[in-house]
Design an enzyme around this catalytic site. Sequence first.
Site, PDB file in Angstrom:
ATOM      1  N   ASP A 143     -18.809  25.648  34.324  1.00  0.00           N
ATOM      2  CA  ASP A 143     -18.423  27.043  34.548  1.00  0.00           C
ATOM      3  C   ASP A 143     -18.527  27.855  33.248  1.00  0.00           C
ATOM      4  O   ASP A 143     -18.559  29.083  33.287  1.00  0.00           O
ATOM      5  CB  ASP A 143     -16.945  27.104  35.021  1.00  0.00           C
ATOM      6  CG  ASP A 143     -16.844  27.413  36.503  1.00  0.00           C
ATOM      7  OD1 ASP A 143     -17.820  27.926  37.070  1.00  0.00           O
ATOM      8  OD2 ASP A 143     -15.774  27.131  37.084  1.00  0.00           O
TER       9      ASP A 143
ATOM     10  N   LYS B  62     -20.702  25.698  47.273  1.00  0.00           N
ATOM     11  CA  LYS B  62     -21.186  25.036  46.057  1.00  0.00           C
ATOM     12  C   LYS B  62     -21.693  23.637  46.401  1.00  0.00           C
ATOM     13  O   LYS B  62     -22.745  23.192  45.930  1.00  0.00           O
ATOM     14  CB  LYS B  62     -20.077  24.972  45.002  1.00  0.00           C
ATOM     15  CG  LYS B  62     -19.811  26.338  44.380  1.00  0.00           C
ATOM     16  CD  LYS B  62     -18.529  26.389  43.566  1.00  0.00           C
ATOM     17  CE  LYS B  62     -18.257  27.825  43.117  1.00  0.00           C
ATOM     18  NZ  LYS B  62     -16.942  28.013  42.504  1.00  0.00           N
TER      19      LYS B  62
ATOM     20  N   GLN C 149     -11.842  24.766  40.721  1.00  0.00           N
ATOM     21  CA  GLN C 149     -11.883  26.029  41.471  1.00  0.00           C
ATOM     22  C   GLN C 149     -10.644  26.871  41.169  1.00  0.00           C
ATOM     23  O   GLN C 149      -9.521  26.372  41.242  1.00  0.00           O
ATOM     24  CB  GLN C 149     -11.983  25.711  42.974  1.00  0.00           C
ATOM     25  CG  GLN C 149     -12.127  26.924  43.854  1.00  0.00           C
ATOM     26  CD  GLN C 149     -13.445  27.687  43.641  1.00  0.00           C
ATOM     27  OE1 GLN C 149     -14.508  27.100  43.462  1.00  0.00           O
ATOM     28  NE2 GLN C 149     -13.371  28.996  43.643  1.00  0.00           N
TER      29      GLN C 149
END
Length: 283
Positions: A118, A51, A95
């Site tokens: 997200d 990422k 994460q």
Amino acid sequence: MIISGKELAKEIKEHIARKVASYKVEYGREPHLSVILVGDDPSSHQYVRSKGRYAGEVGFTHEEIILPESITETELIAKVEELNNNPGVDGILVQLPLPKHIRKHRVIEAIDPGKDVDGFQSKNVDALWHKLPGTRACTPKGILKLLDKANVEIAGKHAVVIGRSNIVGFPVAKLLLDRNATVTIAHRHTRDLAEITRQADILVVAIGQPRLITGDMVKDGVAVIDVGITRDVESGKYFGDVDFETVSPKASVITPVPGGVGPMTIACLMENTLDAYVKHMES
Ligand code: NAD
């Protein structure tokens, strides 16, 4: 026909990089993404590194905040709140998975919905279910882009989604429904999975069971999106949930593993970060 997520993600990356260059002149700074990683799970470290690499390539500034496994839920939430209040941060990503002593939903709820790139925070999930503007979860969004890229007709088709997680199965089913597909969601308790998968014009598999879907379980011409990715410890190879060898000869289009859905998830994460930045700059 193999739908390459890698290629489409590259196109998206180039598009975002061009936008970042012009926005930087307009707004005086680049978009900034903060990624929090708790503990030292090697796969999570690898995801976070990819990422970060992608963010750097599109011209974002980014930071990896690595926190020890022993951090408490309260301390982690305090970190999220610090990032919420930092005007230089546009996107926040925590994460997953988190250590067992931390309640995932409490941490995700703490993220400012405008910075939740997200798309997991409940305001954004709500927006999906009510068809309101909001951040859409990256993997489902990427799957729809792959189907569109391959010119797969969605309206009026029977889409079968296997898996009902909040991250993939459930939201992708809703996005397909909103595009006027007839959607069946199958899961662990589904009795005769093959009977259902054989009806699919579009089959999205997100279960994490390597090669569970075999050629005898699909009909000719099906469009197949394989979301699952499992690493075989001995060979180090990655396998999808679909047995590519037996399914691909019957499929009209199919995504490979790796190189299918994975790169699109990251591309959509960057797209969400860019959108969050623009909204932030214009507010
Ligand atoms: P999850 O474990 O949260 O959910 C799995 C779902 O599969 C559940 O709904 C369960 O009921 C269903 N399931 C499990 N075994 C089944 C079976 N035998 N038959 C029918 N249904 C079954 O998983 P998730 O987070 O949705 O991820 C699923 C897979 O997708 C994993 O391999 C994960 O690594 C992968 N994934 C990939 C990406 C990507 O970007 N490529 C993103 C997210 C998840």
